[in-house]
Design an enzyme around this catalytic site. Structure first.
Site, PDB file in Angstrom:
ATOM      1  N   GLU A  68      59.470  36.928  46.018  1.00 30.13           N
ATOM      2  CA  GLU A  68      60.621  37.685  45.537  1.00 30.13           C
ATOM      3  C   GLU A  68      60.192  38.600  44.395  1.00 30.13           C
ATOM      4  O   GLU A  68      60.105  38.164  43.237  1.00 30.13           O
ATOM      5  CB  GLU A  68      61.708  36.733  45.024  1.00 30.13           C
ATOM      6  CG  GLU A  68      62.223  35.772  46.074  1.00 30.13           C
ATOM      7  CD  GLU A  68      63.588  35.224  45.691  1.00 30.13           C
ATOM      8  OE1 GLU A  68      64.523  35.427  46.469  1.00 30.13           O
ATOM      9  OE2 GLU A  68      63.704  34.632  44.607  1.00 30.13           O
ATOM     10  N   GLY A  80      68.745  41.314  43.031  1.00 22.87           N
ATOM     11  CA  GLY A  80      70.063  41.676  42.524  1.00 22.87           C
ATOM     12  C   GLY A  80      70.176  43.128  42.096  1.00 22.87           C
ATOM     13  O   GLY A  80      71.144  43.523  41.460  1.00 22.87           O
TER      14      GLY A  80
HETATM   15  P1  PGA Z   1      69.470  38.907  45.798  1.00 25.71           P
HETATM   16  O1  PGA Z   1      68.787  37.587  45.201  1.00 25.71           O
HETATM   17  O2  PGA Z   1      69.495  38.754  47.295  1.00 25.71           O
HETATM   18  O3  PGA Z   1      70.841  38.934  45.196  1.00 25.71           O
HETATM   19  O4  PGA Z   1      68.627  40.057  45.374  1.00 25.71           O
HETATM   20  C1  PGA Z   1      67.694  36.974  45.815  1.00 25.71           C
HETATM   21  C2  PGA Z   1      67.266  35.765  45.025  1.00 25.71           C
HETATM   22  O5  PGA Z   1      67.305  35.824  43.786  1.00 25.71           O
HETATM   23  O6  PGA Z   1      66.889  34.726  45.581  1.00 25.71           O
END
Ligand code: PGA
Length: 249
Positions: free
Chosen positions: A166, A172
């Protein structure tokens, strides 16, 4: 062959009632498929989720746990507590835990060991920050994160581990790594595993991508050879969107 997995990380969202509504909707939308589905509600909603999902193929994970089995750690939750309510999986190393709660690779290695000692499955998260990518250091950062927290493990332990790449700059933010950026990093992670363990082991480990995955981009990201699914934040809070992502394979 490695599994395709879509996991929903609800973070600190959904109270007890809203959580049960979301779980029930997920259950009604869910069709049995070869893609494994995992949800990670907040601690207060785990037991209800486990009970509601009993007999279904949707699994429940915790978002964190302490490294100790019990003791004077006010406010913390142990692996034994999770196991006692039927939770068999835990997310460890999420970038928000690293950034806001000072979780280091060394601490995470201890949590990993405790989880494995109790047969918990682990979704282990890692990823570079924007400054690392801008400096061209993203692979070195990712390699050190997985080495420091996981490469002390024997080969046999890897059957319990799912990796989740990630990139912090994509979480986010609405910004996703391009499918090619994701593939490039996932291939690198798999090669790092192969170099330290074996090709066969590397081939069997599911590597998920996380960071602004949505129904509109999931299919292209999941189509990449080394991307075995996703860890979904924001879009996992909506049953229809999450189900669309599950069905994007
Ligand atoms: P997001 O978060 O899909 O809201 O970007 C992913 C995560 O933090 O696991």
């Amino acid at each position: 062959m490695r599994k395709q997995i879509v996991a929903g990380n609800w973070k600190m969202n959904k109270d007890y009632v809203d959580s049960e509504i979301l779980v029930s909707k997920l259950l009604s939308y869910h069709k049995h498929s070869s893609t494994e589905v995992i949800i990670a509600p907040p601690f207060t909603n785990l037991l209800a989720a486990v009970n509601t999902l009993k007999g279904s193929s949707i699994e429940v994970a915790a978002q964190n746990m302490h490294f100790a089995e019990n003791g004077a750690y006010t406010g913390e939750t142990s692996v034994l507590m999770l196991k006692s309510i039927g939770v068999q999986a835990v997310i460890l190393g999420h970038s928000e835990r690293r950034a806001y709660f000072n979780e280091t690779d060394a601490l995470l290695a201890k949590k990993v060991d405790t989880a494995l000692a109790h047969d918990m499955r682990i979704i282990f998260c890692f990823g570079e920050e924007l400054k690392d990518r801008k400096a061209g250091n993203e692979k070195a950062v990712v390699e050190s994160q997985i080495k420091n927290a996981l490469f002390h493990l024997p080969s046999a332990a890897w059957g319990q581990i799912v990796l989740a790449y990630e990139p912090v700059w994509a979480i986010g933010t609405g910004e996703t790594a391009s499918p090619n950026q994701a593939q490039d990093m996932h291939a690198f992670i798999r090669k790092t595993l192969a170099d330290n363990y074996s090709e066969a082991l590397a081939d069997g480990v599911s590597i998920l991508y996380g960071g602004s995955v949505k129904p509109s981009n999931a299919k292209e990201i999941f189509s990449k050879t080394d991307v075995d699914g996703g860890l979904i934040g924001g879009a996992s809070l909506d049953a229809a969107q999450f189900t669309d992502i599950v069905n994007a394979f």
